[in-house]
Each structure stands twice: as structure tokens, then as C-alpha cells.
Design an enzyme around this catalytic site. Structure first.
Site, mmCIF file in Angstrom:
data_model
loop_
_atom_site.group_PDB
_atom_site.id
_atom_site.type_symbol
_atom_site.label_atom_id
_atom_site.label_comp_id
_atom_site.label_asym_id
_atom_site.label_seq_id
_atom_site.Cartn_x
_atom_site.Cartn_y
_atom_site.Cartn_z
ATOM 1 N N LEU A 29 0.815 -1.209 0.000
ATOM 2 C CA LEU A 29 0.000 0.000 0.000
ATOM 3 C C LEU A 29 0.849 1.259 0.000
ATOM 4 O O LEU A 29 0.396 2.324 -0.423
ATOM 5 C CB LEU A 29 -0.919 0.014 1.228
ATOM 6 C CG LEU A 29 -1.941 -1.115 1.330
ATOM 7 C CD1 LEU A 29 -2.640 -1.077 2.679
ATOM 8 C CD2 LEU A 29 -2.955 -1.008 0.192
ATOM 9 N N GLY A 30 2.070 1.147 0.502
ATOM 10 C CA GLY A 30 2.943 2.307 0.541
ATOM 11 C C GLY A 30 4.162 2.058 1.404
ATOM 12 O O GLY A 30 4.172 1.156 2.253
ATOM 13 N N GLY A 52 7.177 4.134 3.805
ATOM 14 C CA GLY A 52 7.550 5.366 4.465
ATOM 15 C C GLY A 52 8.861 5.205 5.196
ATOM 16 O O GLY A 52 9.522 4.155 5.120
ATOM 17 N N SER A 53 9.246 6.244 5.922
ATOM 18 C CA SER A 53 10.527 6.214 6.623
ATOM 19 C C SER A 53 10.527 5.230 7.775
ATOM 20 O O SER A 53 11.593 4.823 8.253
ATOM 21 C CB SER A 53 10.864 7.616 7.138
ATOM 22 O OG SER A 53 9.852 8.085 8.003
ATOM 23 N N THR A 71 6.824 -0.408 5.932
ATOM 24 C CA THR A 71 6.069 -0.683 4.716
ATOM 25 C C THR A 71 4.661 -1.126 5.090
ATOM 26 O O THR A 71 4.483 -1.964 5.976
ATOM 27 C CB THR A 71 6.746 -1.791 3.895
ATOM 28 O OG1 THR A 71 8.069 -1.364 3.541
ATOM 29 C CG2 THR A 71 5.966 -2.095 2.630
ATOM 30 N N LYS A 114 1.471 -2.879 8.935
ATOM 31 C CA LYS A 114 2.684 -2.064 8.835
ATOM 32 C C LYS A 114 3.834 -2.896 9.379
ATOM 33 O O LYS A 114 3.744 -3.432 10.484
ATOM 34 C CB LYS A 114 2.553 -0.764 9.619
ATOM 35 C CG LYS A 114 3.789 0.136 9.517
ATOM 36 C CD LYS A 114 3.660 1.378 10.377
ATOM 37 C CE LYS A 114 2.704 2.365 9.791
ATOM 38 N NZ LYS A 114 2.732 3.666 10.528
ATOM 39 N N ASP A 158 2.520 14.354 14.588
ATOM 40 C CA ASP A 158 2.715 14.293 13.136
ATOM 41 C C ASP A 158 1.374 14.376 12.402
ATOM 42 O O ASP A 158 1.096 13.582 11.496
ATOM 43 C CB ASP A 158 3.455 13.012 12.753
ATOM 44 C CG ASP A 158 4.093 13.094 11.364
ATOM 45 O OD1 ASP A 158 4.225 14.221 10.833
ATOM 46 O OD2 ASP A 158 4.454 12.044 10.804
#
Length: 269
Positions: free
Chosen positions: A18-19, A21-22, A25, A41, A143
Site C-alpha cells: 500500500l505504501g 515510508g521512513s 512498509t 505495517k 505528526d
């Protein structure tokens, strides 16, 4: 793969990405017993940085403690070692929000077509409700931004996600007043409040500043501040400037955002 939930083992299969990031995944996953779909995640325990694992463990601890219709739901967590001979993953299981994020282009266009701001007001109301609940639990998200606000199958289900940078506020035993530790700033720079960039402290009022930036982002599809590197951070931290308010935002909307973006954090809402 298996995970435990309610003292029962649940077998699941990892699906499409799905994406990335830092801090990990995100992938789709399917419960093998009832074909229910959820999001996972993950970080690779063999290759991840210590900060990546720390962020995921932080998110697991915080999400596990929360329960709100405005916060993405925690479903479980586990470690998987049988996906390949050389890798093992630390996994967080969450509900899957199929509509993307409030910053996605298609959703931004839907809000722009809504001249009465009904969609924008509803999304803002959901985000405010999420922050009100999270803050009542003594947690600062740290965030808040469009990519961390997820949307369901339609435009009515909106939930705050990505608690990897979040922190628990500390209470002073003597007075019960909030004590904000001086820490390295957490979050995404263009959404950070001035006091966060200056390294002074990070509290609930800082989330309110980020909320104001996110509302502008929801209208324009872009960050409230242009990314000009250090110059942008200096303007946010040390000037009296505010980001430009979208012309299509109603007077009521501009008033709401202005109260979020007051430089004196004690005057924000």
C-alpha cells in the site's frame, strides 16, 4: 503466517504493498479463515534502523491503548519468520481504510467541488474529534498531516493514523500540570509548530497548529508552507508570518484556521 487475537491464533497472508515510508512498509493482508482484509505495517528486523523499530513499537503501544471511531483501529501485532528463509518482520495489524488519505488528489477535488464546504467541515470535525480524544488520553500525536488522516470506502469515515512519532505527556506529581520535555522535534517539518522547530517543547497545542496546516492542505492538496528548505523552517519558527489561506475557504473556515495558527500556543483554541 499467524498472529494471536483474543487468545486465538489467526493465520493471514500478506498482499499488495500500500505504501512505503521512513518507518516501515504498509501492505494489505487477508485473514485466511474468514477472508477479512486488514492493513499491516511492517519493518524488516534484519535490515531496519533502530529508530524504525522503535517507532513501530511506539505505535503498537499507543494504538493498543486507544479506542475511538476517529482513530484507526488496532487489530493486533506479531513477528513473522516464515515469509522467506532470511527475513523476519515485526508487524502491526490495523483496520484497512480503502479510500486513501485526505491529501489524495481525488479527495481534494471532491472537496473543491463542494462549494458549501460540507465535506471539508466533516473531515475537519472528524480530525478535531480524533485529537480531542487522543489529547484526553494524555497523548500528543506529533505528526498531524493529510497523509496521516485516512478515509474509508466513502468520504464519511475519516480516522487519524500513524502514531509512530506520538508521545505521552508527563504529569507533574506536585501540581498535575503538564510538563513538556525538551526533546528533538518529532514529525514532519512543514507541519511543525514554531515552538517545535525551535526545540522548546511539543504539546497538544502543537498538534492544533498542525491541524490548521492540514486544513489548508485539505483545500489545496499541498502543504501550507512551500518547501524552501531551511528558509521555510526559519520563517515558521522565527517570523510573524502565517501561511497563505486558500481564497476558496469561507470566512468561517479562515477564522477557524487562524485560531489554530496563532504563534502564541496558549492562544490556540
Amino acid at each position: 503466517m499467524e498472529r494471536k487475537r483474543n487468545n486465538q491464533k489467526v493465520s493471514w497472508t500478506r498482499g499488495k504493498c500500500l505504501g512505503k515510508g521512513s518507518f516501515g512498509t504498509a501492505t494489505l493482508a487477508t485473514n485466511e479463515s474468514n477472508v477479512a482484509v486488514f492493513a499491516v505495517k511492517s519493518v524488516d528486523l534484519a535490515t531496519c534502523l533502530p529508530s524504525q523499530l522503535e517507532s513501530l513499537e511506539n505505535e503498537i503501544r499507543i494504538l493498543r491503548s486507544l479506542s475511538s471511531p476517529y482513530v484507526v483501529e488496532y487489530l493486533g501485532d506479531d513477528v513473522t519468520r516464515n515469509e522467506s528463509p532470511t527475513t523476519s518482520y515485526r508487524n502491526l495489524h490495523m483496520e484497512y481504510m480503502a479510500g486513501g488519505t485526505v491529501a489524495d488528489e481525488a479527495i481534494v477535488k471532491s472537496r473543491l467541488a463542494d462549494v458549501e464546504e460540507k465535506i471539508l467541515r466533516w473531515h475537519t470535525r472528524c480530525l478535531v474529534s480524533a485529537l480531542k480524544y487522543v489529547h484526553s488520553e494524555g497523548i500528543v500525536h506529533c505528526d498531524v498531516k493529510g497523509k496521516n488522516v485516512l478515509v474509508g470506502h466513502d468520504l464519511t469515515s475519516v480516522k487519524l493514523a500513524d502514531f509512530g512519532s506520538a508521545m505521552v505527556e508527563i504529569k507533574k506529581e506536585s501540581s498535575g500540570d503538564r510538563c513538556r520535555s525538551v526533546i528533538w522535534p518529532r514529525g514532519s517539518p512543514l507541519w511543525m509548530a514554531p515552538e517545535v522547530i525551535r526545540g522548546e517543547y511539543q504539546g497538544q497545542e502543537s498538534d492544533v497548529w498542525s491541524l490548521g496546516c492540514t486544513i489548508i492542505e485539505m483545500v489545496t492538496g499541498k502543504p501550507a508552507w512551500k518547501d524552501q528548505g531551511f528558509n521555510s523552517l526559519n520563517r515558521i519558527a522565527n517570523s510573524e508570518e502565517l501561511p497563505e489561506f486558500p481564497a476558496q475557504l469561507s470566512e468561517l473556515g479562515k477564522d477557524f484556521v487562524e485560531k489554530c495558527l496563532r504563534r502564541d500556543q496558549n492562544q490556540r483554541w
